[in-house]
Write an enzyme that holds these catalytic residues in place. Structure first.
Site, PDB file in Angstrom:
ATOM      1  N   LYS A  17      39.503   7.458 -14.700  1.00 59.12           N
ATOM      2  CA  LYS A  17      39.491   6.001 -14.769  1.00 59.12           C
ATOM      3  C   LYS A  17      40.636   5.483 -15.629  1.00 59.12           C
ATOM      4  O   LYS A  17      40.990   4.317 -15.546  1.00 59.12           O
ATOM      5  CB  LYS A  17      38.134   5.513 -15.266  1.00 59.12           C
ATOM      6  CG  LYS A  17      37.803   5.896 -16.677  1.00 59.12           C
ATOM      7  CD  LYS A  17      36.424   5.407 -17.042  1.00 59.12           C
ATOM      8  CE  LYS A  17      36.078   5.870 -18.460  1.00 59.12           C
ATOM      9  NZ  LYS A  17      34.686   5.740 -18.778  1.00 59.12           N
ATOM     10  N   ARG A  18      41.202   6.333 -16.470  1.00 56.20           N
ATOM     11  CA  ARG A  18      42.352   5.896 -17.272  1.00 56.20           C
ATOM     12  C   ARG A  18      43.555   5.634 -16.361  1.00 56.20           C
ATOM     13  O   ARG A  18      44.400   4.822 -16.660  1.00 56.20           O
ATOM     14  CB  ARG A  18      42.725   6.943 -18.313  1.00 56.20           C
ATOM     15  CG  ARG A  18      41.565   7.419 -19.138  1.00 56.20           C
ATOM     16  CD  ARG A  18      41.558   6.848 -20.569  1.00 56.20           C
ATOM     17  NE  ARG A  18      40.299   7.184 -21.214  1.00 56.20           N
ATOM     18  CZ  ARG A  18      39.244   6.369 -21.288  1.00 56.20           C
ATOM     19  NH1 ARG A  18      39.294   5.149 -20.790  1.00 56.20           N
ATOM     20  NH2 ARG A  18      38.137   6.755 -21.874  1.00 56.20           N
TER      21      ARG A  18
END
Ligand code: GLU
Length: 484
Positions: free
Chosen positions: A256-257
């Site tokens: 998700k980064r």
């Protein structure tokens, strides 16, 4: 038709926003069940009580339903092998742990967290892989009884053979051999009486008569522990199928980064579940160019577990966008399109909630699109120049955006009040007033300094969208800093 005896499951842990990886694994299991005339089951694996929440569990169920992946047995619909939530099964595991202890396949371990930390530190220093060192493996029966009687906290660990290797055949990886030497003496029962994932997973797959375990490749290294548990219990192991991890186009792990990974992010943006399933389904099947647009029925017809696509599972956003566009333009008639737009705008009540907030600021109805569009837009077009009016210098703005992006993850239940409380806490940790932290966030969320109330807006946008907007805003500010 559900009479082939094939039983597969998706077993999500409700510890975060439902991930596209869960949809990917669920879809594989769903296609497998449909193809084989089997049963698709949903089991909630919430043995990690500190990270699992009812909110995330509901979201997983909603997200998988949104995908169109309906299960025949699960916590919400019941079934013959329930309960289907591991925390509701807690008492069922204990006799199995006791049986392992009795047969000498497991042992009680009294090592304190502090001793284990020291052990790991020493292993790191010696460049050894972290592994339990067997300190409690050979305690005498008398000593164990005395320490248990005295109420000393302890866990139960499984014994692992000291030589040789575990061999098994995987549906994707073929014949696999993992030396026992590389396998840890896994904790099976935690000090609080809760089983670990490994224990609960094996017992449940057996009791629920699961025939095929299809899951992410990250679990491949755990198979020896599972195979050994099946052997200890004298049960037949299911067939294992480990699916290649989904990766970014640059082959890095999907995280998700880097890219939004929440299913809710894609639904909020107006991706169709049909398009997402179509896109994920193509990761499993071999097709020729021109055949890409496929309904679920076509995916099932083309799915062949003995001939899985070897091209690797790349989460290619451009391809997803392309497919989604085709679904919107080619697969829907006018009426379906209208209905879809209304459903999408009303999802999670965001149209109603947005209008509620806008009512106190509206002069004429024609102001409404301007006031609320940021709640529905895919992109609010933030650039460095959007921040020209904020009083904090760019470096400070950047640090606010980055800190908030990371720290908002600490919120377990996402609503206006918890967001406000966490932002206040963040401001305090950063030694700033809330009114200094808030302006950059307004811009990140809406692209404008004047907007609807911030905390409510963030609640409506949802966690995944907020994270992505903070990330894009931070990138925009970072570029300004580099340029100057
Ligand atoms: N609860 C595990 C997960 O969230 C399931 C792994 C498995 O399917 O065995 O990935």
């Amino acid at each position: 038709m559900t009479n082939s005896g094939v039983r597969v499951r998706i077993a999500p842990s409700p510890t975060g926003e439902p991930h596209v990886g869960t949809a990917y694994t669920a879809l594989f299991n769903y296609l497998f069940a449909k193809k084989m005339g089997g049963t698709f089951i949903l089991r909630i694996e919430d043995t990690d009580a500190t990270r699992s929440t009812p909110e995330f569990e509901q979201k997983v169920l909603d997200a998988l339903k949104w995908c169109g992946l309906e299960w025949s047995e699960g916590p919400d619909v019941g079934g013959p092998y329930g309960p289907y939530r591991q925390s509701d099964r807690k008492d069922m595991y204990r006799p199995y742990v006791d049986a392992l202890l009795e047969k000498g396949h497991a042992f009680r371990c009294f090592c304190t967290p502090q001793r284990l930390d020291e052990m790991r530190a020493a292993q790191r220093a010696a460049n050894l892989p972290p592994k339990y060192d067997g300190h409690c493996l050979n305690l005498s029966a008398e000593e164990v009884t005395a320490r248990v009687k005295a109420g000393e906290p302890h866990v139960v660990r499984m014994k692992i053979p000291t030589s040789g290797a575990c061999t098994f055949t995987d549906g994707v990886y073929g014949d696999v051999e993992i030396p026992w030497d590389a396998v840890d003496m896994q904790v099976l029962l935690k000090a609080d009486g809760m089983p670990t994932y490994h224990m609960a997973n094996v017992v449940d797959d057996h009791l629920m008569k699961i025939t095929h375990v299809a899951r992410g490749e990250e679990w491949l290294a755990s198979v020896p522990k599972h195979v050994l548990l099946y052997t200890y219990f004298g049960w037949d192991a299911p067939q294992f199928i480990h699916l290649p991890l989904m990766r970014n186009a640059d082959k890095s792990k999907l995280s998700k980064r880097k890219n939004p990974t929440s299913i809710s992010y894609y639904s909020a943006l107006g991706f169709l579940p049909e398009a997402l399933m179509n896109f994920l389904g193509l990761l499993f099947i071999q097709i020729s160019e021109g055949e890409e647009l496929m309904t679920m029925d076509q995916l099932i017809a083309n799915f062949d577990p003995d001939n899985l696509s070897k091209s690797g599972a790349i989460f290619d956003l451009q391809k997803l966008e392309w497919l989604n566009g085709r679904w919107l333009r080619e697969a829907l008639d006018e009426e379906q399109f209208f209905a879809l737009v209304l459903t999408w705008a009303s999802e999670s009540d965001r149209l109603r909630e947005g209008l509620k907030l806008a009512q106190s600021r509206v002069g004429k109805l024609g102001d409404l699109p301007g006031l609320t569009s940021f709640l529905l837009s895919a992109d609010v077009g933030v650039t460095g120049a959007s921040f020209a009016g904020v009083k904090t210098p760019p470096e400070e703005t950047l640090s606010i955006l980055e800190t908030v992006q990371v720290d908002l993850d600490k919120i377990l239940e996402w609503n206006k009040d918890t967001i406000e409380a966490e932002l206040r806490a963040i401001a305090e940790r950063m030694g700033k007033k809330l009114k200094v932290v808030v302006p950059p966030l307004f811009i990140a969320m809406s692209g404008s300094q004047r907007s609807l109330p911030l905390f409510d807006s963030m609640a409506i946008l949802g966690r995944a969208m907020v994270r992505q907007r903070l990330k894009l805003a931070a990138q925009a500010v970072a570029i300004t800093i580099i340029k100057n």
